[in-house]
Design a protein around this motif. Structure first.
Motif, PDB file in Angstrom:
ATOM      1  N   PHE A  91     -16.547 -15.106 -14.377  1.00 11.49           N
ATOM      2  CA  PHE A  91     -16.695 -16.177 -15.362  1.00 11.49           C
ATOM      3  C   PHE A  91     -17.193 -15.643 -16.695  1.00 11.49           C
ATOM      4  O   PHE A  91     -17.806 -16.368 -17.473  1.00 11.49           O
ATOM      5  CB  PHE A  91     -17.678 -17.231 -14.834  1.00 11.49           C
ATOM      6  CG  PHE A  91     -17.371 -17.711 -13.444  1.00 11.49           C
ATOM      7  CD1 PHE A  91     -16.322 -18.573 -13.224  1.00 11.49           C
ATOM      8  CD2 PHE A  91     -18.118 -17.272 -12.361  1.00 11.49           C
ATOM      9  CE1 PHE A  91     -16.029 -19.017 -11.946  1.00 11.49           C
ATOM     10  CE2 PHE A  91     -17.832 -17.710 -11.083  1.00 11.49           C
ATOM     11  CZ  PHE A  91     -16.780 -18.586 -10.872  1.00 11.49           C
ATOM     12  N   LEU A  94     -14.546 -17.985 -20.559  1.00 11.26           N
ATOM     13  CA  LEU A  94     -13.900 -19.231 -20.198  1.00 11.26           C
ATOM     14  C   LEU A  94     -13.178 -19.786 -21.417  1.00 11.26           C
ATOM     15  O   LEU A  94     -13.643 -19.638 -22.546  1.00 11.26           O
ATOM     16  CB  LEU A  94     -14.922 -20.256 -19.702  1.00 11.26           C
ATOM     17  CG  LEU A  94     -15.707 -19.903 -18.439  1.00 11.26           C
ATOM     18  CD1 LEU A  94     -16.663 -21.049 -18.108  1.00 11.26           C
ATOM     19  CD2 LEU A  94     -14.780 -19.649 -17.265  1.00 11.26           C
ATOM     20  N   THR A 115     -12.738 -26.116 -17.563  1.00 10.50           N
ATOM     21  CA  THR A 115     -13.351 -24.863 -17.124  1.00 10.50           C
ATOM     22  C   THR A 115     -14.700 -25.085 -16.463  1.00 10.50           C
ATOM     23  O   THR A 115     -15.059 -24.368 -15.536  1.00 10.50           O
ATOM     24  CB  THR A 115     -13.512 -23.924 -18.321  1.00 10.50           C
ATOM     25  OG1 THR A 115     -14.216 -24.616 -19.366  1.00 10.50           O
ATOM     26  CG2 THR A 115     -12.170 -23.480 -18.847  1.00 10.50           C
ATOM     27  N   LEU A 119     -15.773 -23.883 -12.651  1.00 11.95           N
ATOM     28  CA  LEU A 119     -16.965 -23.118 -12.295  1.00 11.95           C
ATOM     29  C   LEU A 119     -17.758 -23.840 -11.214  1.00 11.95           C
ATOM     30  O   LEU A 119     -18.201 -23.238 -10.243  1.00 11.95           O
ATOM     31  CB  LEU A 119     -17.833 -22.908 -13.541  1.00 11.95           C
ATOM     32  CG  LEU A 119     -19.205 -22.267 -13.327  1.00 11.95           C
ATOM     33  CD1 LEU A 119     -19.079 -20.900 -12.681  1.00 11.95           C
ATOM     34  CD2 LEU A 119     -19.955 -22.171 -14.655  1.00 11.95           C
TER      35      LEU A 119
END
Length: 420
Positions: A91, A94, A115, A119
């Motif tokens: 991550f 993003l 996004t 996550l």
């Protein structure tokens, strides 16, 4: 009965004292957090320390802080806890989507894929996440990042925990915005110092040539005038152009620049711009490729200002292209716009500088090319005409291309394909 009432009162009192104690601890924590964030130059370490401390009070095992990256126009991981490094790198970057504002709120309460939801879902699937809140970091109405907390031991967050996270988000927003502003001020101060030094250099060179020219005429007499007069005139013209550009930057900044709009043939404007840069092109023996349509490209604009803007682009190409290099100037119709492209095989522009190159006093390190105001002035002039100016380059050593777009006027004749 009395005993039951007494026990209830004692119980309520204990709960109240416990609540007050917890509130006092959180207030003390927030006060310390605010003080720490306001003292540091780079808030990253402070954000990490404060959020890790908050995790204990919130019964959380994760936190993530993303900041908006101006270069990539995305979110980049700044600080985190709860994941191994290799997992967190999934991550690292993003996408910054339009929907982010809709989902960067408590518990990602939106129906659209985004996004932040990606996550959260990844954490839920891999680590048994049961509660997750994501808050936007904002500055003057713009999102500059996000701060989120996650837990796998509690079903949700009560109002007190939510208030703590939201308050921390406000503090972090202020700290990050302050850090950005301080960095911008230092950068502006550095550019100002470089500009003053460069301006002195740019003015000294023509003044020195003029000074030596007059001394030579005094020694040699009238016979030197035919040789020295063109040199002196060129140097004076260079100085006048420098001063005019500086004055125009000031006029635009104060809203005092005059733009006299009329129907203009952009092909004629390009030709006049090339004439204005004739000496710059000839002095380094640049090969000029000219690709213009045979018919007029009519736009609404100020011909003097448009010549100034395009001439700055050509002059910039001449400065940053080595001797015997190639410069192409092309004009055409594309859709409802007139397009002018100035292309060279010069030093090129790094990918992370394609936008900042239009900032005041900005120059490519290691290359001397004037005051660093020409591109800024050109973009401002074009934007005043309702157009755009963009740069493209494959990197250092790969040349550069500047694309200028202006709306066509209603009376524009469709141009044929450009020919060499």
């Amino acid at each position: 009965m009395r005993q039951q009432v007494f026990d209830a009162l004692i119980g309520n009192r204990c709960e109240s004292e416990e609540t007050l104690g917890a509130g006092a601890r959180r207030n003390a924590f927030l006060s310390q957090a605010a003080g720490l964030l306001l003292q540091v130059d780079n808030p990253k370490d402070a954000i990490d320390e404060i959020c890790r401390n908050a995790m204990h009070d919130l019964d959380c095992q994760f936190f993530f802080n993303f900041l908006f990256d101006e270069q990539t126009k995305g979110l980049r991981l700044n600080a985190f806890a709860g994941l191994p490094e290799e997992e967190a790198h999934k991550f690292l970057d993003l996408d910054y989507k339009t929907l982010l504002l809709g989902c960067a709120t408590r518990d990602c309460e939106c129906d659209n894929t985004c996004t932040a939801r990606d996550l959260r879902d990844e954490l839920a699937n891999a680590y048994g996440l049961t509660a997750y809140y994501c808050f936007p970091l904002t500055s003057y109405g713009r999102i500059i990042g996000t701060l989120s907390f996650g837990s796998r031991t509690r079903p949700g967050f009560d109002d007190s925990a939510t208030m703590l996270m939201e308050t921390l988000s406000h503090y972090v927003s202020i700290a990050v915005a302050r850090s950005h502003m301080e960095h911008a001020l230092r950068e502006c101060d550095r550019r100002k110092d470089e500009f003053i030094a460069t301006l002195a250099h740019e003015l000294r060179n023509p003044l020195a040539a003029i000074h030596h020219g007059f001394h030579a005429m005094a020694r040699i007499g009238d016979n030197a005038i035919p040789i020295l007069q063109p040199i002196i005139e060129r140097q004076l013209a260079h100085m006048v152009r420098l001063v005019d550009d500086l004055l125009d930057i000031g006029r635009i900044a104060t809203g005092k620049i005059e733009v006299k709009m009329e129907a203009v043939d952009l092909v004629a404007v390009v030709n006049r711009s090339i004439e204005a840069c004739e000496f710059a092109l000839a002095s380094r023996n640049h090969k000029l490729g000219l690709f213009l349509p045979s018919e007029a490209l009519l736009v609404n604009g100020d011909p003097v200002r448009l010549v100034q803007a395009i001439a700055n682009l050509i002059d910039n190409a001449a400065k940053y292209t080595s001797a015997d290099g190639e410069i192409d100037v092309e004009a055409m119709v594309e859709g409802l716009e007139a397009l002018v492209i100035v292309r060279d095989n010069g030093v090129g522009i790094p990918a992370d500088r394609l936008e900042t190159i239009f900032s005041m006093f900005e120059q490519i390190e290691g290359y001397s090319g004037g005051l660093g105001i020409g591109l800024n002035l050109s973009r401002r002039i074009i934007e005043m005409h309702g157009g755009t100016l963009q740069a493209r380059s494959e990197g250092l050593g790969c040349g550069s291309e500047f694309s200028l777009r202006l709306p066509l006027s209603d009376g524009t004749i469709t141009a044929r394909a450009p020919s060499a």
